[in-house]
Design an enzyme around this catalytic site. Structure first.
Site, PDB file in Angstrom:
ATOM      1  N   GLY A 132       0.828  -1.208   0.000  1.00 26.15           N
ATOM      2  CA  GLY A 132       0.000   0.000   0.000  1.00 26.15           C
ATOM      3  C   GLY A 132       0.858   1.251   0.000  1.00 26.15           C
ATOM      4  O   GLY A 132       0.974   1.936   1.024  1.00 26.15           O
ATOM      5  N   TYR A 133       1.486   1.544  -1.148  1.00 25.37           N
ATOM      6  CA  TYR A 133       2.318   2.736  -1.284  1.00 25.37           C
ATOM      7  C   TYR A 133       1.563   3.830  -2.051  1.00 25.37           C
ATOM      8  O   TYR A 133       1.270   4.890  -1.527  1.00 25.37           O
ATOM      9  CB  TYR A 133       3.618   2.401  -2.029  1.00 25.37           C
ATOM     10  CG  TYR A 133       4.778   1.912  -1.172  1.00 25.37           C
ATOM     11  CD1 TYR A 133       4.575   1.196  -0.010  1.00 25.37           C
ATOM     12  CD2 TYR A 133       6.087   2.148  -1.558  1.00 25.37           C
ATOM     13  CE1 TYR A 133       5.644   0.737   0.748  1.00 25.37           C
ATOM     14  CE2 TYR A 133       7.174   1.691  -0.810  1.00 25.37           C
ATOM     15  CZ  TYR A 133       6.939   0.987   0.340  1.00 25.37           C
ATOM     16  OH  TYR A 133       8.008   0.544   1.074  1.00 25.37           O
ATOM     17  N   GLU A 248      12.591  -3.960  -4.011  1.00 24.73           N
ATOM     18  CA  GLU A 248      11.584  -4.108  -5.071  1.00 24.73           C
ATOM     19  C   GLU A 248      12.250  -3.880  -6.433  1.00 24.73           C
ATOM     20  O   GLU A 248      12.026  -4.616  -7.393  1.00 24.73           O
ATOM     21  CB  GLU A 248      10.443  -3.098  -4.854  1.00 24.73           C
ATOM     22  CG  GLU A 248       9.363  -3.222  -5.919  1.00 24.73           C
ATOM     23  CD  GLU A 248       8.164  -2.299  -5.685  1.00 24.73           C
ATOM     24  OE1 GLU A 248       8.207  -1.478  -4.744  1.00 24.73           O
ATOM     25  OE2 GLU A 248       7.195  -2.406  -6.464  1.00 24.73           O
TER      26      GLU A 248
END
Ligand code: FAD
Length: 383
Positions: A132-133, A248
């Site tokens: 949830g960025y 990531e």
């Protein structure tokens, strides 16, 4: 060296005996990947057995400490395992944002209780995580996020909206950036973990042109989160967020390697000499990228990589992957344009090609990576 040789022969023998033949076939579509989680339904017995056996050895996270579900392998041993898996075409037993993103952040910033609680679950693929960025007004300018977490004494109260939350509708838990102070932009962000089943969390799918969509909008409406689920210090979540983004970007950069399929020149044999020349030039660049990756991944694991390296690798790897799929489409000719047919392998080629368009957006766009590289390498302001 002798020790590494004997590790290699043991690993080879174990993989030969334990990797089911079906798990050595290339995946025909993304839906054959195993993501685990509370509600996971295995697509075959072979998929279940392969995950269970790898979990038992700690080989879903081979370099993590044994206490947290890993095998405690050295970087050299982990590399041997990877090479031996590639040798027989073994599938990744578990795809997991927990392994590639949250786990490394917890290992560095989590407290003992959080590590013991979450890391073994991640290693065993029991909990599926989402990220949830991004928010409607905060993508590239991530620190502009507005989702608010208010301190209510014994809990946080979260309100706001996220967007592009991949697999939010299938995830069990979310790692989420929230605003806990408005005094400073980056200095008012905290990194929060919570269960997607908490009352007040809802998701809505977003459809895509390729027909396959992992995307969701995610809404938080008076979501109560226990106080002990902040990772790192309150208002210092930006440090955790950036560290996680490095991992990531490392993961996404791996797309540049193109799986275990070998060179394009071996796979594609078009008649057109110009296309053959382009494929040959691509293969040379892909080999150079593979060599560069090897050096980068080793330095990254040893925490010796330059701060701009994940961005350089992300940029180079994703642009290369896009080029790879352009060439596959060109070599496939009109067959490759068919959406649903045997000739296009059920649309795999065009769907994969469309999916690569997102490579240079996800995890931070190419433009943003170039900005980061320029700031660090050219010493521009803001590095
Ligand atoms: C496949 C995929 C999966 C994703 N999964 C997730 C997920 O699970 N969780 C999550 O939180 N997010 C996820 N995202 C969102 C992703 O992180 C954002 O899309 C990305 O950070 C870009 O933000 P944006 O879409 O708001 O674009 P914007 O920030 O609005 O950018 C629009 C364009 O402007 C350019 N631009 C913006 N600022 C600058 C600048 N300063 N200099 C130069 N150019 C600039 C950008 O490069 C881009 O081309 C995913 C995205 C994709 C494509």
């Amino acid at each position: 060296m002798a020790e590494l040789d004997s590790f290699r022969s043991e690993t080879r023998a174990w993989l030969e005996a334990n990797c089911p033949p079906e798990m050595r076939e290339p995946m025909r579509s993304e839906s054959e990947a195993c993501w685990g989680g509370r509600n996971w339904t295995f697509s075959s017995d072979a998929q279940r057995v392969w995950l269970e056996r790898m979990v038992e050895r700690g080989w879903t996270v081979p370099h993590w400490p044994k206490d947290y579900g890993g095998a405690g392998l050295s970087p050299a041993e982990a590399k041997v395992l990877k090479e031996e898996m590639a040798r027989i075409g073994a599938r990744n037993p578990l795809y997991s944002f927990g392994i590639s993103m949250l786990g490394p952040a917890l290992l560095k910033f989590g407290n003992d209780e959080q590590k013991k609680r979450f890391l073994p679950e991640i290693a065993r693929g029991e909990i599926r995580w989402c990220q949830g960025y991004s928010e409607p007004g905060a993508g590239s300018d991530l620190a502009g996020l507005q989702t608010k977490a208010e301190d209510k004494g014994d809990h946080w109260l979260v309100n706001g909206q996220k967007v592009w939350t991949s697999y939010a509708d299938k995830a069990d838990w979310i790692f989420c950036l929230v605003r806990t102070s408005t005094e400073s932009k980056q200095g008012g962000i905290s990194f929060l973990l919570f269960d997607m089943q908490t009352p007040g969390v809802s998701t809505k799918p977003i459809l895509l042109i390729s027909g396959n969509s992992p995307f969701c909008e995610t809404f938080f409406d008076d979501v109560k989160v226990p106080k002990n689920q902040v990772v790192g210090e309150v208002n210092r979540g930006w440090d955790v967020a950036k560290y996680l983004l490095g991992h990531e970007r490392e993961m996404i950069a791996g797309m540049g390697l193109g799986g275990t399929g070998g060179t394009l020149g071996r796979m594609l044999k078009p008649d057109d000499p110009f296309l053959r020349a382009e494929i040959a030039a691509f293969d040379v660049d892909a080999l150079a990228f593979a060599a560069m990756s090897e050096r980068f991944f080793e330095m990254f694991k040893a925490s010796e990589a330059h701060p701009a390296s994940p961005s350089m690798m992300k940029y180079a790897g994703t642009e290369l992957n896009k080029r790879r799929h352009e060439l596959m489409m060109a070599a496939g000719g009109s067959d490759a344009l068919e959406w649903d047919s045997d000739r296009s392998k059920g649309g795999k080629t065009p769907r994969d090609w469309l999916r690569t368009k997102a490579n240079s957006i996800e995890g931070g766009t190419s433009e943003i990576q170039l900005n980061i590289v320029a700031k660090h390498i050219l010493g521009l302001p803001g590095a």
